[in-house]
Design a protein around this motif. Structure first.
Motif, PDB file in Angstrom:
ATOM      1  N   MET A  49       0.841  -1.202   0.000  1.00 15.46           N
ATOM      2  CA  MET A  49       0.000   0.000   0.000  1.00 15.46           C
ATOM      3  C   MET A  49       0.878   1.254   0.000  1.00 15.46           C
ATOM      4  SD  MET A  49      -0.964   2.681   2.113  1.00 15.46           S
ATOM      5  CE  MET A  49      -0.237   2.079   3.628  1.00 15.46           C
ATOM      6  N   ARG A  50       1.888   1.268   0.895  1.00 13.13           N
ATOM      7  CA  ARG A  50       2.707   2.462   1.090  1.00 13.13           C
ATOM      8  C   ARG A  50       3.497   2.776  -0.182  1.00 13.13           C
ATOM      9  NH1 ARG A  50       1.716   6.618   3.754  1.00 13.13           N
ATOM     10  NH2 ARG A  50       2.274   7.413   1.735  1.00 13.13           N
ATOM     11  N   GLN A  51       4.085   1.737  -0.777  1.00 16.88           N
ATOM     12  CA  GLN A  51       4.903   1.971  -1.974  1.00 16.88           C
ATOM     13  C   GLN A  51       4.036   2.446  -3.142  1.00 16.88           C
ATOM     14  OE1 GLN A  51       7.073  -1.722  -2.236  1.00 16.88           O
ATOM     15  NE2 GLN A  51       8.705  -0.983  -0.875  1.00 16.88           N
ATOM     16  N   ALA A  52       2.846   1.852  -3.286  1.00 18.24           N
ATOM     17  CA  ALA A  52       1.964   2.271  -4.383  1.00 18.24           C
ATOM     18  C   ALA A  52       1.551   3.731  -4.197  1.00 18.24           C
ATOM     19  CB  ALA A  52       0.732   1.364  -4.426  1.00 18.24           C
ATOM     20  N   ARG A  53       1.247   4.085  -2.959  1.00 15.71           N
ATOM     21  CA  ARG A  53       0.799   5.444  -2.690  1.00 15.71           C
ATOM     22  C   ARG A  53       1.938   6.453  -2.884  1.00 15.71           C
ATOM     23  NH1 ARG A  53      -3.425   8.038   0.109  1.00 15.71           N
ATOM     24  NH2 ARG A  53      -2.608   9.805   1.285  1.00 15.71           N
ATOM     25  N   ASP A  54       3.138   6.074  -2.427  1.00 14.55           N
ATOM     26  CA  ASP A  54       4.269   7.007  -2.532  1.00 14.55           C
ATOM     27  C   ASP A  54       4.585   7.349  -3.986  1.00 14.55           C
ATOM     28  OD1 ASP A  54       4.405   7.104   0.188  1.00 14.55           O
ATOM     29  OD2 ASP A  54       6.183   5.842   0.387  1.00 14.55           O
ATOM     30  N   GLU A  55       4.320   6.398  -4.888  1.00 20.04           N
ATOM     31  CA  GLU A  55       4.595   6.664  -6.303  1.00 20.04           C
ATOM     32  C   GLU A  55       3.732   7.774  -6.865  1.00 20.04           C
ATOM     33  OE1 GLU A  55       4.662   3.099  -8.705  1.00 20.04           O
ATOM     34  OE2 GLU A  55       6.269   2.311  -7.433  1.00 20.04           O
ATOM     35  N   THR A  56       2.618   8.066  -6.200  1.00 23.77           N
ATOM     36  CA  THR A  56       1.701   9.088  -6.713  1.00 23.77           C
ATOM     37  C   THR A  56       1.982  10.476  -6.137  1.00 23.77           C
ATOM     38  OG1 THR A  56       0.065   8.882  -4.924  1.00 23.77           O
ATOM     39  CG2 THR A  56      -0.113   7.315  -6.748  1.00 23.77           C
ATOM     40  N   LEU A  57       2.921  10.588  -5.176  1.00 27.39           N
ATOM     41  CA  LEU A  57       3.087  11.849  -4.450  1.00 27.39           C
ATOM     42  C   LEU A  57       4.156  12.742  -5.083  1.00 27.39           C
ATOM     43  CD1 LEU A  57       3.091  10.393  -0.804  1.00 27.39           C
ATOM     44  CD2 LEU A  57       1.160  11.398  -2.043  1.00 27.39           C
ATOM     45  N   GLY A  58       3.847  14.030  -5.185  1.00 25.24           N
ATOM     46  CA  GLY A  58       4.858  15.003  -5.600  1.00 25.24           C
ATOM     47  C   GLY A  58       5.713  15.394  -4.403  1.00 25.24           C
ATOM     48  N   MET A  59       6.758  16.186  -4.644  1.00 23.48           N
ATOM     49  CA  MET A  59       7.627  16.620  -3.552  1.00 23.48           C
ATOM     50  C   MET A  59       6.909  17.682  -2.698  1.00 23.48           C
ATOM     51  SD  MET A  59      10.509  15.215  -3.126  1.00 23.48           S
ATOM     52  CE  MET A  59      10.580  13.558  -3.822  1.00 23.48           C
ATOM     53  N   PRO A  60       7.173  17.707  -1.369  1.00 22.54           N
ATOM     54  CA  PRO A  60       6.609  18.768  -0.529  1.00 22.54           C
ATOM     55  C   PRO A  60       7.119  20.129  -0.988  1.00 22.54           C
ATOM     56  CG  PRO A  60       7.756  17.103   0.809  1.00 22.54           C
ATOM     57  CD  PRO A  60       8.022  16.781  -0.617  1.00 22.54           C
ATOM     58  N   ALA A  61       6.260  21.146  -0.888  1.00 21.36           N
ATOM     59  CA  ALA A  61       6.584  22.471  -1.432  1.00 21.36           C
ATOM     60  C   ALA A  61       7.897  23.029  -0.880  1.00 21.36           C
ATOM     61  CB  ALA A  61       5.441  23.437  -1.119  1.00 21.36           C
ATOM     62  N   LEU A  62       8.185  22.768   0.393  1.00 17.82           N
ATOM     63  CA  LEU A  62       9.348  23.412   1.017  1.00 17.82           C
ATOM     64  C   LEU A  62      10.545  22.490   1.160  1.00 17.82           C
ATOM     65  CD1 LEU A  62       7.731  25.663   3.790  1.00 17.82           C
ATOM     66  CD2 LEU A  62       8.401  26.258   1.458  1.00 17.82           C
ATOM     67  N   ILE A  63      10.546  21.314   0.505  1.00 16.71           N
ATOM     68  CA  ILE A  63      11.638  20.363   0.780  1.00 16.71           C
ATOM     69  C   ILE A  63      13.014  20.981   0.533  1.00 16.71           C
ATOM     70  CG2 ILE A  63      11.439  19.213  -1.493  1.00 16.71           C
ATOM     71  CD1 ILE A  63      12.311  16.597  -0.075  1.00 16.71           C
ATOM     72  N   LEU A  64      13.183  21.718  -0.565  1.00 19.16           N
ATOM     73  CA  LEU A  64      14.536  22.218  -0.864  1.00 19.16           C
ATOM     74  C   LEU A  64      14.990  23.323   0.087  1.00 19.16           C
ATOM     75  CD1 LEU A  64      14.564  21.841  -4.738  1.00 19.16           C
ATOM     76  CD2 LEU A  64      15.983  20.606  -3.080  1.00 19.16           C
TER      77      LEU A  64
END
Ligand SMILES: [Fe+2]
Length: 288
Positions: A243-258
Protein backbone atom coordinates in the motif's frame (compact mmCIF):
# COMPACT_ATOMS: atom_id res chain seq x y z
CA UNK A 1 1.95 3.95 36.05
CA UNK A 2 4.01 6.28 33.86
CA UNK A 3 4.19 9.85 35.06
CA UNK A 4 2.27 12.38 33.08
CA UNK A 5 3.80 15.56 31.64
CA UNK A 6 1.61 18.49 30.74
CA UNK A 7 1.56 19.00 26.97
CA UNK A 8 0.55 21.99 24.84
CA UNK A 9 0.34 21.45 21.09
CA UNK A 10 0.54 24.31 18.58
CA UNK A 11 -0.81 23.87 15.07
CA UNK A 12 0.95 25.70 12.22
CA UNK A 13 -1.67 25.92 9.44
CA UNK A 14 0.69 26.78 6.53
CA UNK A 15 2.55 23.46 6.97
CA UNK A 16 -0.05 21.47 8.98
CA UNK A 17 2.64 20.89 11.63
CA UNK A 18 2.26 20.41 15.38
CA UNK A 19 4.97 21.76 17.70
CA UNK A 20 4.88 21.08 21.41
CA UNK A 21 5.86 22.41 24.78
CA UNK A 22 5.77 19.57 27.33
CA UNK A 23 6.75 19.80 30.96
CA UNK A 24 6.99 18.17 34.35
CA UNK A 25 4.34 20.04 36.38
CA UNK A 26 6.36 19.67 39.61
CA UNK A 27 9.82 20.85 38.58
CA UNK A 28 8.60 23.05 35.62
CA UNK A 29 11.40 21.55 33.48
CA UNK A 30 10.26 21.53 29.84
CA UNK A 31 11.07 20.25 26.38
CA UNK A 32 10.14 21.87 23.08
CA UNK A 33 9.44 19.39 20.27
CA UNK A 34 9.58 20.12 16.53
CA UNK A 35 9.42 23.95 16.57
CA UNK A 36 8.63 25.66 13.26
CA UNK A 37 10.45 28.62 11.71
CA UNK A 38 7.87 30.50 9.67
CA UNK A 39 8.85 30.72 6.02
CA UNK A 40 6.99 32.44 3.22
CA UNK A 41 8.22 30.79 0.06
CA UNK A 42 7.39 33.37 -2.63
CA UNK A 43 9.43 36.10 -0.91
CA UNK A 44 11.81 33.66 0.87
CA UNK A 45 11.03 35.48 4.10
CA UNK A 46 11.61 33.88 7.51
CA UNK A 47 9.81 34.85 10.70
CA UNK A 48 9.98 33.76 14.33
CA UNK A 49 6.33 34.36 15.30
CA UNK A 50 5.59 30.65 15.79
CA UNK A 51 8.75 30.16 17.88
CA UNK A 52 7.75 33.19 19.96
CA UNK A 53 4.32 31.62 20.59
CA UNK A 54 6.06 28.59 22.12
CA UNK A 55 8.14 30.89 24.32
CA UNK A 56 4.98 32.70 25.45
CA UNK A 57 3.82 29.42 27.06
CA UNK A 58 7.27 28.91 28.57
CA UNK A 59 6.99 32.35 30.16
CA UNK A 60 3.33 32.08 31.21
CA UNK A 61 3.88 28.69 32.88
CA UNK A 62 7.26 29.72 34.39
CA UNK A 63 9.05 26.83 32.68
CA UNK A 64 12.71 26.16 32.18
CA UNK A 65 13.53 24.73 28.75
CA UNK A 66 15.86 21.75 29.22
CA UNK A 67 15.87 20.41 25.64
CA UNK A 68 14.88 21.31 22.11
CA UNK A 69 14.00 18.04 20.39
CA UNK A 70 13.61 17.14 16.73
CA UNK A 71 11.80 13.91 15.83
CA UNK A 72 13.60 13.95 12.44
CA UNK A 73 14.98 16.23 9.74
CA UNK A 74 11.70 17.61 8.38
CA UNK A 75 11.12 18.10 4.67
CA UNK A 76 7.96 20.21 4.83
CA UNK A 77 8.92 23.06 7.17
CA UNK A 78 12.01 24.87 8.42
CA UNK A 79 12.99 24.20 12.03
CA UNK A 80 13.16 26.93 14.66
CA UNK A 81 15.50 24.79 16.79
CA UNK A 82 18.42 27.17 16.35
CA UNK A 83 16.36 30.27 17.11
CA UNK A 84 15.13 28.64 20.33
CA UNK A 85 18.65 27.45 21.15
CA UNK A 86 19.81 31.08 20.92
CA UNK A 87 16.88 32.30 23.02
CA UNK A 88 17.05 29.64 25.76
CA UNK A 89 20.55 28.15 25.64
CA UNK A 90 18.95 24.67 25.69
CA UNK A 91 20.70 21.90 23.73
CA UNK A 92 19.20 20.61 20.48
CA UNK A 93 18.79 16.84 20.08
CA UNK A 94 17.92 14.59 17.13
CA UNK A 95 18.32 10.90 16.21
CA UNK A 96 21.73 9.50 15.33
CA UNK A 97 20.46 8.66 11.85
CA UNK A 98 20.76 12.37 11.01
CA UNK A 99 24.32 11.58 9.83
CA UNK A 100 23.04 9.50 6.91
CA UNK A 101 20.39 12.11 6.08
CA UNK A 102 23.13 14.75 6.06
CA UNK A 103 25.30 12.59 3.80
CA UNK A 104 22.47 12.05 1.30
CA UNK A 105 21.46 15.70 1.16
CA UNK A 106 25.00 17.07 1.23
CA UNK A 107 25.37 15.29 -2.09
CA UNK A 108 22.09 16.72 -3.42
CA UNK A 109 22.95 20.30 -2.36
CA UNK A 110 26.63 20.00 -3.30
CA UNK A 111 27.73 21.14 0.18
CA UNK A 112 31.20 19.62 -0.15
CA UNK A 113 33.91 19.26 2.51
CA UNK A 114 32.79 22.30 4.50
CA UNK A 115 29.68 20.50 5.67
CA UNK A 116 30.45 17.72 8.20
CA UNK A 117 28.05 14.77 7.93
CA UNK A 118 28.49 13.37 11.44
CA UNK A 119 25.69 15.22 13.21
CA UNK A 120 27.98 17.63 15.08
CA UNK A 121 25.68 20.57 14.28
CA UNK A 122 23.41 19.19 17.05
CA UNK A 123 24.32 19.20 20.74
CA UNK A 124 23.09 15.64 21.23
CA UNK A 125 22.47 12.60 19.01
CA UNK A 126 20.04 10.07 20.46
CA UNK A 127 19.83 6.32 19.87
CA UNK A 128 17.47 3.52 20.87
CA UNK A 129 17.20 3.14 24.64
CA UNK A 130 18.87 6.44 25.57
CA UNK A 131 17.24 7.87 28.66
CA UNK A 132 17.32 11.21 30.39
CA UNK A 133 15.32 12.90 33.10
CA UNK A 134 13.33 16.07 32.52
CA UNK A 135 12.67 17.18 36.05
CA UNK A 136 11.19 14.08 37.69
CA UNK A 137 9.85 12.46 34.52
CA UNK A 138 11.96 10.05 32.46
CA UNK A 139 12.32 10.65 28.74
CA UNK A 140 13.27 7.59 26.70
CA UNK A 141 14.29 7.31 23.06
CA UNK A 142 12.68 4.76 20.73
CA UNK A 143 14.27 4.44 17.30
CA UNK A 144 11.33 4.59 14.86
CA UNK A 145 12.89 4.78 11.37
CA UNK A 146 10.91 4.32 8.16
CA UNK A 147 9.58 7.74 7.15
CA UNK A 148 13.24 8.79 7.38
CA UNK A 149 16.30 6.96 8.69
CA UNK A 150 16.74 9.45 11.54
CA UNK A 151 13.15 9.29 12.86
CA UNK A 152 12.89 8.75 16.62
CA UNK A 153 10.09 8.85 19.17
CA UNK A 154 10.48 10.65 22.49
CA UNK A 155 8.61 8.70 25.18
CA UNK A 156 8.23 11.30 27.94
CA UNK A 157 6.35 9.68 30.82
CA UNK A 158 3.03 8.58 29.29
CA UNK A 159 3.37 10.95 26.29
CA UNK A 160 5.05 9.77 23.08
CA UNK A 161 6.13 12.35 20.48
CA UNK A 162 6.09 10.14 17.41
CA UNK A 163 7.05 12.57 14.66
CA UNK A 164 5.79 11.24 11.32
CA UNK A 165 5.67 7.59 12.42
CA UNK A 166 1.86 7.83 12.54
CA UNK A 167 -0.70 10.36 11.34
CA UNK A 168 -4.30 10.67 12.52
CA UNK A 169 -6.25 7.39 12.22
CA UNK A 170 -8.32 8.78 9.31
CA UNK A 171 -5.16 9.81 7.38
CA UNK A 172 -2.84 6.88 8.14
CA UNK A 173 0.93 7.12 7.82
CA UNK A 174 3.69 9.22 6.29
CA UNK A 175 5.46 8.63 2.99
CA UNK A 176 8.61 6.50 2.99
CA UNK A 177 10.15 7.55 -0.32
CA UNK A 178 12.63 10.23 0.77
CA UNK A 179 16.33 9.23 0.72
CA UNK A 180 16.73 6.66 3.54
CA UNK A 181 12.97 6.02 3.86
CA UNK A 182 11.78 2.39 4.08
CA UNK A 183 8.16 1.18 4.31
CA UNK A 184 9.06 -2.17 5.96
CA UNK A 185 11.02 -0.29 8.63
CA UNK A 186 8.07 2.03 9.19
CA UNK A 187 5.81 -1.01 9.68
CA UNK A 188 8.15 -2.34 12.40
CA UNK A 189 8.42 1.08 14.03
CA UNK A 190 4.63 1.32 14.24
CA UNK A 191 4.54 -2.14 15.86
CA UNK A 192 6.94 -0.78 18.48
CA UNK A 193 4.50 2.05 19.24
CA UNK A 194 1.55 -0.38 19.25
CA UNK A 195 3.30 -2.39 21.99
CA UNK A 196 3.23 0.64 24.32
CA UNK A 197 0.48 0.52 26.91
CA UNK A 198 -2.92 1.24 25.26
CA UNK A 199 -3.54 4.51 27.11
CA UNK A 200 -0.18 6.01 26.05
CA UNK A 201 -0.80 9.42 24.51
CA UNK A 202 0.64 9.66 20.99
CA UNK A 203 1.42 13.22 19.85
CA UNK A 204 1.69 13.64 16.09
CA UNK A 205 3.87 16.01 14.09
CA UNK A 206 1.18 16.75 11.49
CA UNK A 207 -2.52 16.61 10.83
CA UNK A 208 -4.33 17.02 7.51
CA UNK A 209 -7.93 16.96 8.72
CA UNK A 210 -10.96 16.62 6.43
CA UNK A 211 -13.36 19.58 6.36
CA UNK A 212 -15.60 18.11 9.07
CA UNK A 213 -13.08 18.02 11.91
CA UNK A 214 -10.47 20.31 13.46
CA UNK A 215 -6.76 19.44 13.61
CA UNK A 216 -6.11 17.04 16.49
CA UNK A 217 -2.65 16.37 17.87
CA UNK A 218 -3.29 13.55 20.35
CA UNK A 219 -4.52 9.97 19.91
CA UNK A 220 -4.12 6.96 22.17
CA UNK A 221 -2.27 3.79 21.21
CA UNK A 222 -5.62 1.97 21.57
CA UNK A 223 -7.32 4.33 19.06
CA UNK A 224 -4.51 3.98 16.51
CA UNK A 225 -4.38 0.18 16.84
CA UNK A 226 -8.09 -0.01 16.14
CA UNK A 227 -8.76 2.75 13.65
CA UNK A 228 -5.67 3.71 11.63
CA UNK A 229 -6.68 3.40 7.98
CA UNK A 230 -3.19 2.26 6.89
CA UNK A 231 -2.16 0.10 9.81
CA UNK A 232 -4.27 -1.44 12.54
CA UNK A 233 -3.09 -4.12 14.95
CA UNK A 234 -4.17 -6.68 12.32
CA UNK A 235 -2.43 -5.27 9.22
CA UNK A 236 0.33 -7.48 7.77
CA UNK A 237 3.75 -6.12 6.81
CA UNK A 238 3.27 -7.26 3.20
CA UNK A 239 -0.05 -5.46 2.85
CA UNK A 240 1.30 -2.30 4.46
CA UNK A 241 4.46 -2.16 2.34
CA UNK A 242 2.51 -2.74 -0.88
CA UNK A 243 0.00 0.00 0.00
CA UNK A 244 2.71 2.46 1.09
CA UNK A 245 4.90 1.97 -1.97
CA UNK A 246 1.96 2.27 -4.38
CA UNK A 247 0.80 5.44 -2.69
CA UNK A 248 4.27 7.01 -2.53
CA UNK A 249 4.60 6.66 -6.30
CA UNK A 250 1.70 9.09 -6.71
CA UNK A 251 3.09 11.85 -4.45
CA UNK A 252 4.86 15.00 -5.60
CA UNK A 253 7.63 16.62 -3.55
CA UNK A 254 6.61 18.77 -0.53
CA UNK A 255 6.58 22.47 -1.43
CA UNK A 256 9.35 23.41 1.02
CA UNK A 257 11.64 20.36 0.78
CA UNK A 258 14.54 22.22 -0.86
CA UNK A 259 14.58 25.28 1.41
CA UNK A 260 13.73 23.21 4.51
CA UNK A 261 16.15 20.29 4.47
CA UNK A 262 19.30 22.38 3.96
CA UNK A 263 18.40 24.39 7.08
CA UNK A 264 17.18 21.43 9.12
CA UNK A 265 20.31 19.30 8.60
CA UNK A 266 22.18 22.28 10.10
CA UNK A 267 20.02 22.06 13.27
CA UNK A 268 17.97 25.02 12.05
CA UNK A 269 20.90 27.37 11.34
CA UNK A 270 20.48 29.57 8.31
CA UNK A 271 23.50 29.79 5.98
CA UNK A 272 26.00 32.52 6.91
CA UNK A 273 25.45 35.88 5.19
CA UNK A 274 27.57 36.63 2.13
CA UNK A 275 29.62 39.84 1.70
CA UNK A 276 26.51 41.91 0.99
CA UNK A 277 24.94 40.81 4.27
CA UNK A 278 22.33 38.57 2.63
CA UNK A 279 21.88 34.86 3.35
CA UNK A 280 21.27 32.55 0.39
CA UNK A 281 19.75 29.10 0.10
CA UNK A 282 20.85 26.63 -2.55
CA UNK A 283 18.33 25.22 -5.00
CA UNK A 284 19.66 22.21 -6.98
CA UNK A 285 18.03 21.78 -10.36
CA UNK A 286 16.83 18.43 -11.73
CA UNK A 287 17.98 16.36 -8.76
CA UNK A 288 14.81 15.39 -6.88
FE1 LIG B 1 8.49 14.46 8.16
Amino acid sequence: MARSPQVRGFYHPPTSTFSYVAWDPESRQAVIVDPVLDYEGAAARTDTASAAALMAIVAAEALQVAWILETHAHADHLSAAHVLHRWTGAPVGIGRGIASVQAAFSEIYGLGEDFPVDGRQFERLFGEGDRLMVGNIPLEILATPGHTSDSITYLFGDAAFVGDTLFAPDYGTARCDFPGGDAAQLFRSVQKLYRLSPETRLFLCHDYPPADRDPRCEWSVAEQRQENVHITANTTEEAFVAMRQARDETLGMPALILPAVQVNIRAGRLPDPEDNGTRYLRIPLDTL
